[in-house]
Design an enzyme around this catalytic site. Structure first.
Site, PDB file in Angstrom:
ATOM      1  CB  SER A  95      39.014 115.811  35.887  1.00  0.00           C
ATOM      2  OG  SER A  95      39.494 115.106  37.010  1.00  0.00           O
ATOM      3  CG  ASP A 217      40.622 107.781  34.001  1.00  0.00           C
ATOM      4  OD1 ASP A 217      41.556 108.013  34.781  1.00  0.00           O
ATOM      5  OD2 ASP A 217      39.777 108.641  33.672  1.00  0.00           O
ATOM      6  CG  HIS A 245      41.887 111.617  34.598  1.00  0.00           C
ATOM      7  ND1 HIS A 245      40.648 111.037  34.816  1.00  0.00           N
ATOM      8  CD2 HIS A 245      41.857 112.809  35.254  1.00  0.00           C
ATOM      9  CE1 HIS A 245      39.913 111.841  35.550  1.00  0.00           C
ATOM     10  NE2 HIS A 245      40.613 112.921  35.834  1.00  0.00           N
TER      11      HIS A 245
END
Length: 266
Positions: A95, A217, A245
């Site tokens: 991320s 996602d 995610h």
């Protein structure tokens, strides 16, 4: 400053193997990697850490000014690598840490040989010719909700971020991770994460790069993965058979396999 204590650094796997550094995302800590570590540890020296303000990192090292920028987190990464004298590192960032990795590689290119970006997003806000997945109003509302009631926001948003509604235990784990984070520090990290725009930084990446995306996602839509691949010269995009995610939790075997196939074994 004791860097190992500051960032709760841990090392496992083959001590003579190629080095893999695993970096967690917002609201998480190194425990998020536990399901992929056993596979990686068979072939690599695996280094894990917590960012200051997360997990078991030293809270006394918190500096709001430093951590109001992704540069501050990148400095943490470089300092961990310097402390352990790591070279030839494959940096795996989940991320927001994917963008932290981009900055760390630029700061200390002599330390890094590869970059793996797991569910990355260089910019969460839609722009002309670019889809980040959120409008500016969406992000303002998200941050306002987070800042007014962090625990409530965590309970509501973590399952959405995780996806996999048929596996509620995953959402519960992410909720627990979010809720274990100091709210004041989380607010700073959230603003740093969701308001950052690292699109221009992608063009500077010169190391071999793997972009891992999930087929669905809500935080990093498929258009983002394609954008990152198209912007980083020579990078490779792999779409995991996973949703949500956090594929390191929802699809750990596929995630570990993609990483090992990209790195190879020395």
């Amino acid at each position: 400053m004791d860097i190992r204590r500051r960032n709760n650094v841990s090392v496992t796997g083959r001590l003579d193997g190629p080095v893999v550094v695993l970096a967690h995302g917002f609201g998480c800590d190194q425990n998020m990697w536990r399901l992929v570590v056993p596979t990686l540890a068979e072939s690599y020296r695996v280094v894990l850490f917590d960012y200051v303000g997360s997990g078991q990192a030293d809270p006394s090292a918190w500096d709001e000014r430093r951590y109001s920028s992704l540069e501050g987190y990148a400095r943490d990464v470089v300092e961990v690598c310097e402390e352990l004298d790591l070279r030839g590192v494959t940096f795996v960032g989940h991320s927001v840490s994917a963008m932290v990795g981009v900055l760390a590689v630029a700061k200390a290119p002599e330390r890094f040989s590869r970059l793996v970006m797991v569910a990355p997003s260089p910019c969460y806000i839609d722009d002309e010719g670019y889809r980040g997945g959120f409008s500016a109003e969406d992000i303002d509302e998200l941050l306002e909700s987070l800042e007014s009631n962090y625990l409530g926001w965590s309970a509501a948003m973590a399952p959405v971020i995780m996806g996999n509604v048929d596996r509620p235990e995953l959402g519960e784990e992410l909720t627990a991770s979010f809720c274990a984070t100091d709210p004041d520090m989380a607010r700073v990290f959230a603003r740093t994460t969701f308001l950052s725009d690292s699109r221009q930084d992608l063009k500077s990446v010169t190391v071999p790069t793997l972009v891992l995306e999930c087929r669905q996602d809500v935080i990093a839509p498929r258009e983002v993965g394609a954008y990152v691949r198209d912007t980083i010269p020579g990078s490779r995009l792999v779409t995991l058979e996973a949703t949500g995610h956090c594929p390191q939790l929802s699809a750990p075997q596929a995630t570990a396999r993609a990483i090992t196939e990209f790195i190879g074994v020395a």
